[in-house]
Design a protein around this motif. Structure first.
Motif, PDB file in Angstrom:
ATOM      1  N   PRO A  97      46.200  25.121  -3.068  1.00 50.24           N
ATOM      2  CA  PRO A  97      45.611  24.144  -3.979  1.00 50.24           C
ATOM      3  C   PRO A  97      45.524  22.766  -3.323  1.00 50.24           C
ATOM      4  O   PRO A  97      46.419  22.361  -2.576  1.00 50.24           O
ATOM      5  CB  PRO A  97      46.576  24.135  -5.165  1.00 50.24           C
ATOM      6  CG  PRO A  97      47.871  24.575  -4.611  1.00 50.24           C
ATOM      7  CD  PRO A  97      47.551  25.555  -3.510  1.00 50.24           C
ATOM      8  N   ALA A 134      45.225  31.099  -0.218  1.00 55.74           N
ATOM      9  CA  ALA A 134      44.595  30.012  -0.964  1.00 55.74           C
ATOM     10  C   ALA A 134      45.639  28.936  -1.227  1.00 55.74           C
ATOM     11  O   ALA A 134      46.728  29.214  -1.721  1.00 55.74           O
ATOM     12  CB  ALA A 134      44.011  30.511  -2.279  1.00 55.74           C
ATOM     13  N   LEU A 148      44.405  18.245  -9.718  1.00 59.64           N
ATOM     14  CA  LEU A 148      43.905  19.332  -8.881  1.00 59.64           C
ATOM     15  C   LEU A 148      42.416  19.099  -8.657  1.00 59.64           C
ATOM     16  O   LEU A 148      41.629  19.040  -9.610  1.00 59.64           O
ATOM     17  CB  LEU A 148      44.146  20.684  -9.564  1.00 59.64           C
ATOM     18  CG  LEU A 148      43.563  21.896  -8.841  1.00 59.64           C
ATOM     19  CD1 LEU A 148      44.337  22.162  -7.549  1.00 59.64           C
ATOM     20  CD2 LEU A 148      43.606  23.124  -9.744  1.00 59.64           C
ATOM     21  N   ASP A 173      40.591  27.759   1.056  1.00 55.23           N
ATOM     22  CA  ASP A 173      40.641  29.216   1.204  1.00 55.23           C
ATOM     23  C   ASP A 173      40.566  29.561   2.684  1.00 55.23           C
ATOM     24  O   ASP A 173      39.644  29.130   3.388  1.00 55.23           O
ATOM     25  CB  ASP A 173      39.485  29.863   0.438  1.00 55.23           C
ATOM     26  CG  ASP A 173      39.537  31.376   0.522  1.00 55.23           C
ATOM     27  OD1 ASP A 173      40.639  31.933   0.380  1.00 55.23           O
ATOM     28  OD2 ASP A 173      38.481  31.996   0.756  1.00 55.23           O
ATOM     29  N   VAL A 215      40.473  23.939  -3.930  1.00 49.46           N
ATOM     30  CA  VAL A 215      41.300  24.953  -3.277  1.00 49.46           C
ATOM     31  C   VAL A 215      40.807  25.128  -1.855  1.00 49.46           C
ATOM     32  O   VAL A 215      39.579  25.174  -1.612  1.00 49.46           O
ATOM     33  CB  VAL A 215      41.252  26.297  -4.029  1.00 49.46           C
ATOM     34  CG1 VAL A 215      42.081  27.349  -3.291  1.00 49.46           C
ATOM     35  CG2 VAL A 215      41.773  26.130  -5.447  1.00 49.46           C
ATOM     36  N   ALA A 223      35.727  27.006  -9.777  1.00 47.99           N
ATOM     37  CA  ALA A 223      35.938  26.477  -8.441  1.00 47.99           C
ATOM     38  C   ALA A 223      34.676  26.791  -7.648  1.00 47.99           C
ATOM     39  O   ALA A 223      34.360  27.955  -7.386  1.00 47.99           O
ATOM     40  CB  ALA A 223      37.167  27.101  -7.788  1.00 47.99           C
ATOM     41  N   ARG A 233      48.237  26.288  -9.585  1.00 46.97           N
ATOM     42  CA  ARG A 233      48.524  25.139  -8.727  1.00 46.97           C
ATOM     43  C   ARG A 233      49.602  25.445  -7.701  1.00 46.97           C
ATOM     44  O   ARG A 233      50.373  24.585  -7.309  1.00 46.97           O
ATOM     45  CB  ARG A 233      48.934  23.917  -9.561  1.00 46.97           C
ATOM     46  CG  ARG A 233      47.855  23.391 -10.476  1.00 46.97           C
ATOM     47  CD  ARG A 233      48.234  22.040 -11.038  1.00 46.97           C
ATOM     48  NE  ARG A 233      47.148  21.460 -11.815  1.00 46.97           N
ATOM     49  CZ  ARG A 233      47.079  20.179 -12.176  1.00 46.97           C
ATOM     50  NH1 ARG A 233      48.053  19.364 -11.822  1.00 46.97           N
ATOM     51  NH2 ARG A 233      46.066  19.721 -12.878  1.00 46.97           N
ATOM     52  N   PRO A 235      50.350  27.921  -3.949  1.00 52.36           N
ATOM     53  CA  PRO A 235      49.716  28.755  -2.928  1.00 52.36           C
ATOM     54  C   PRO A 235      49.819  30.239  -3.294  1.00 52.36           C
ATOM     55  O   PRO A 235      50.796  30.683  -3.876  1.00 52.36           O
ATOM     56  CB  PRO A 235      50.518  28.432  -1.656  1.00 52.36           C
ATOM     57  CG  PRO A 235      51.177  27.118  -1.929  1.00 52.36           C
ATOM     58  CD  PRO A 235      51.436  27.079  -3.396  1.00 52.36           C
ATOM     59  N   SER A 255      45.111  30.566  -7.597  1.00 54.80           N
ATOM     60  CA  SER A 255      45.784  29.390  -7.047  1.00 54.80           C
ATOM     61  C   SER A 255      45.387  28.129  -7.801  1.00 54.80           C
ATOM     62  O   SER A 255      46.225  27.250  -8.050  1.00 54.80           O
ATOM     63  CB  SER A 255      45.445  29.250  -5.562  1.00 54.80           C
ATOM     64  OG  SER A 255      46.051  28.102  -5.013  1.00 54.80           O
ATOM     65  N   ALA A 256      44.106  28.033  -8.189  1.00 57.65           N
ATOM     66  CA  ALA A 256      43.678  26.862  -8.955  1.00 57.65           C
ATOM     67  C   ALA A 256      44.333  26.829 -10.327  1.00 57.65           C
ATOM     68  O   ALA A 256      44.642  25.755 -10.859  1.00 57.65           O
ATOM     69  CB  ALA A 256      42.155  26.867  -9.096  1.00 57.65           C
ATOM     70  N   VAL A 308      41.542  32.555  -5.108  1.00 59.76           N
ATOM     71  CA  VAL A 308      41.198  31.145  -5.285  1.00 59.76           C
ATOM     72  C   VAL A 308      41.359  30.741  -6.753  1.00 59.76           C
ATOM     73  O   VAL A 308      41.946  29.703  -7.073  1.00 59.76           O
ATOM     74  CB  VAL A 308      39.770  30.879  -4.786  1.00 59.76           C
ATOM     75  CG1 VAL A 308      39.339  29.452  -5.125  1.00 59.76           C
ATOM     76  CG2 VAL A 308      39.682  31.099  -3.288  1.00 59.76           C
TER      77      VAL A 308
END
Length: 817
Positions: A594, A592, A601, A606, A604, A529, A564, A566, A560-561, A557
């Motif tokens: 998504p 964070a 996706l 942040d 993110v 990311a 997928r 929060p 969350s990525a 981050v």
């Protein structure tokens, strides 16, 4: 037996006891249920009923359907007692529900005081149950009584039938044994008489044992009387036909009582019938067996032969009979013969109005034994139980009414006091208290009322405080929604990704008060990311060094990525996933979100705050909505950029093709330059490209302002220019004149392009016609040399060429093979 006298109408009980009465009762009960099933929905549809009344109507309808099914189908498989129990339980339940609704929930309850309402409710609920239990118990007692009575009738009748059958079997076997004696088979009277007298002497109930020949004439007799002709007797004729044993009941001439004649054929060694052996006996033994069979005080048995002639009956005891009475009209005998069954139960009413329960069983030879007992006799105990239970129900009801009234009064009096106190409290007297005296439920209710009053005072103050807090929270929520809408409107108009991302971070930071907002986008491989925009100074430093986090392993981050979902860290010091970034040392809370479009996706969002526990549920919901808008805006910007690149590529490809076509066209023109002067139309030899370079807009010659060059363009492709000169002593070109020349150039370019396309089409069509014509002429010849001559001639003539040659040959041996 039932005897119907002509001219007299039988009683209703007599009519109801027959098969037709059963049919009538079944039809009436079925019609009643069907009528109820039809009437209840009609009333529910037409009458203005409340919701509770409609619910009760549905329960009544279901109950009637169950009753109909049990009466029509269930009685074939279920016992009547079970049907009664099920229907009674169902009706009692529905009645109790109806009573509860009408008494406690009905609309009239507000006009009736609590004490009579509770008393009537309890009686309404208890009394049906009590009545139902009484009726059920009476039904069970009656059923058990009938079952026991039927069992006694069955056992006694079976015992009598067995004894009668054994007596008949014994005598039949003795007669057959005698008929097989050699002396009897010899048909010699001198040899037969000793055997016959011995048979008569050994059975005291026999008064005659004799034999006859095949013509029915006496051969020998045990009584020494003169021989007689029995050829017309039924027992002789049947025996001569081979039947064995043959039974015939008749009235004794001297005793005037029923007597039995039993006969069997006499067969020789060749199994031929040579005569008949018989004995005549009184039926006193059988009569005594039948008359001694008793059930209860009035139950008795009787015996009939295969022709339904009465053989033994209590009314025949001591009477002098002249003939046997035909008992085929008796209900038990008629039912047995009609049913054609080995045994049967029946209930009937005689001419004296006495109802009997009878059990009839048939013997193998067609005789029948009937055992019957008056219904009133064996149901006496059950009726006594019914009377006692009714009296007990009435007594218990009275006692319950008194106890319920007193008990309800004891309960209602404190409730009425509490009601008065509650009314004063409801009027606003919150300082009033109920005396704390009793320790029962009413006292507990008073203490609860005091607690409620105290809490009500506190609740009023707390409510005012909560209203203020909720107002502030609502205002904050409204501000967040307005901020989200403003951010969404702002980013919705930006299509450049380089402008969009920084703008998003600035707007979110300004409207929500977060000191750092960053947007990460996934790289092409989806492994990292990469930070693309940030609003804080630390974020700018991170952008400068191209800050990135690995998906799934680094920071909130990355988490969350990967998931997928929060991820929120209300206190970053306690969160194990948080990435401690030296460029953002003041971070206390981080969230964070998504950025997802569809199932893809793309990055993110942040958000970081300097305050711990900075994010509430409303913040998460608002920022989640905003993250969806940001993701959509990023995706739209990417799509716009991709579309722009595709359009540019398409325009560039179209322009290149158009330039090549015009280059070929200019090379084929005889006069690519046309000039109009006062002297007339001229065709100079210079090309357009030798005069001036290609231009985008009309321009004046820097050395001669009277000379104007206007470019000729087709779809962005430069194909030439329009050159115009004004007189040397005239004014320079004005803006209006230049605009006119531009318009003229814009119209001239498409016209030239249309002409070029038309010319290419004409040339292509002409070439196609020439090819078709040449091919047609070639197919008209089959000779090789003629085809070659025709080919060169047609090509030369069609294209106007000075020379055309076709040369064959030059193939090597390998190629030829």
């Amino acid at each position: 037996p039932q005897v119907f006298i002509p001219g007299q109408i039988p009683s209703l009980r007599v009519l109801a006891g027959g098969a037709f009465g059963v049919l009538v009762r079944t039809v009436l009960s079925t019609l009643a249920n069907i009528a109820a099933i039809a009437i209840i929905p009609y009333l529910m549809w037409r009458a203005p009923l409340t919701r509770q009344q409609r619910t009760l109507g549905w329960w009544l309808l279901i109950t009637q359907v169950i009753a109909l099914l049990l009466f029509t189908i269930g009685r074939q498989f279920l016992q009547p007692s079970f049907i009664t129990l099920v229907l009674g339980s169902t009706y009692a339940t529905v009645y109790a529900a109806a009573a509860y609704q009408q008494r406690l929930l009905g609309g009239g309850k507000r006009y009736i005081r609590l004490q009579p309402r509770l008393t009537s409710l309890l009686l309404t609920l208890i009394l049906p149950v009590l009545v139902f239990l009484t009726v059920t118990a009476n039904g069970l007692v009656h059923t058990l009584t009938r079952t026991n009575a039927d069992a006694r009738l069955h056992d006694t009748a079976s015992l009598v039938a067995n004894e009668v059958q054994q007596w008949l079997d014994f005598n039949a076997e003795a007669l057959r044994n005698m008929a097989q004696q050699p002396e009897i088979v010899s048909m010699d009277p001198a040899l037969q008489e000793p055997i016959l007298r011995s048979m008569d002497a050994s059975h005291n109930y026999m008064y005659l044992v004799s034999t006859t020949d095949v013509l029915g004439h006496n051969v020998a007799r045990s009584d020494g009387a003169a021989p007689k002709d029995y050829g017309d007797r039924l027992w002789v004729q049947k025996a001569l036909r081979g039947e064995s044993p043959v039974l015939q009941v008749l009235i004794g001439r001297t005793s005037h009582q029923p007597a039995l004649v039993m006969s069997t054929p006499i067969r020789n060694r060749q199994n031929n019938i040579v005569g008949v052996a018989m004995f005549a006996s009184t039926l006193s033994d059988l009569s005594n067996t039948v008359l001694q069979a008793r059930v209860g005080e009035s139950g008795f048995a009787y015996l009939v032969d295969e022709h339904d002639l009465l053989i033994a009956h209590p009314k025949m005891s001591g009477a002098l009979l002249t003939e046997l009475e035909n008992y085929s009209g008796a209900s038990p005998i008629s039912a047995l013969r009609t049913a054609n069954a080995p045994n049967i139960y029946t209930t009937y009413t005689d001419t004296d109005g006495i109802t009997w329960r009878a059990y009839a069983t048939a013997l193998p030879n067609g005789w029948a034994v009937v055992m019957q007992q008056p219904v009133e006799e064996y149901l006496g105990v059950a009726r006594l139980f019914t009377n006692l239970s009714i009296a007990l129900v009435v007594l218990i009801t009275g006692i319950l009414l008194l106890l319920i009234w007193v008990t309800v009064r004891q309960v209602v009096a404190p409730v009425e006091h509490l009601t008065a106190t509650a009314q004063r409290i409801a009027a606003g007297d919150l300082e009033l208290r109920v005396p704390d005296a009793d320790q029962d439920e009413i006292g507990a209710l008073g203490r609860v009322l005091n607690q409620v009053t105290a809490r009500l005072r506190d609740a009023i103050q707390e409510l005012e405080t909560r209203i203020a807090e909720r107002t502030l929270a609502l205002e904050r929520r409204t501000a967040q929604l307005q901020a989200a809408a403003e951010v969404g409107n702002a980013i919705g108009t930006i299509r450049d990704l380089d402008t969009l991302l920084p703008q998003v971070t600035q707007l979110i930071s300004q409207h929500f008060g977060f000191y750092h907002v960053g947007i990460f986008l996934l790289d092409d491989r989806g492994e990292y990311a990469v930070l693309q925009a940030a609003n804080s100074e630390g974020g700018q430093r991170m952008l400068a060094r191209k800050h990135r986090l690995r998906v799934g392993t680094q920071g909130i981050v990355g988490f969350s990525a990967f998931t997928r979902r929060p991820r929120i860290a209300l206190n970053v010091g306690e969160d194990a996933v948080h990435f401690n970034n030296p460029d953002l040392p003041d971070t206390q809370s981080e969230m964070a979100l998504p950025l997802i479009v569809g199932d893809e996706l793309i990055g993110v969002l942040d958000v970081q705050s300097t305050q711990p526990n900075a994010f509430e549920e409303e913040d998460v919901e608002t920022l989640t909505v905003l993250a969806r808008q940001v993701a959509t805006a990023i995706q739209n910007a990417r799509l716009v950029e991709e579309t722009r690149r595709l359009l540019e590529a398409q325009e560039e490809a179209a322009g290149l093709q158009s330039r090549r076509a015009w280059r070929r066209q200019v090379e084929t023109l005889i006069h690519p330059v046309v000039r109009r002067t006062p002297a007339g139309l001229e065709h100079p030899q210079e090309t357009a490209s030798s005069e001036v370079p290609s231009r985008v807009e009309p321009t004046q010659d820097p050395e001669d302002p009277h000379l104007l060059y206007v470019p000729l363009r087709i779809g962005g492709v430069f194909i030439g220019h329009l050159q115009a000169r004004k007189p040397a002593d005239g004014p320079a070109w004005s803006a209006r004149e230049i605009a006119f020349m531009r318009t003229l150039s814009d119209e001239l370019g498409p016209a030239l392009e249309s002409a070029r396309l038309y010319q290419e089409t004409q040339i292509s069509a002409q070439q196609q016609r020439i090819a078709v014509d040449v091919a047609t002429r070639l197919r008209q010849n089959l000779d090789l040399e003629s085809i070659l001559r025709t080919a060169v001639h047609q090509v030369q003539q069609s294209l106007g060429l000075p020379e055309v040659a076709i040369q064959l040959g030059g193939l090597s041996d390998d190629e030829a093979s």
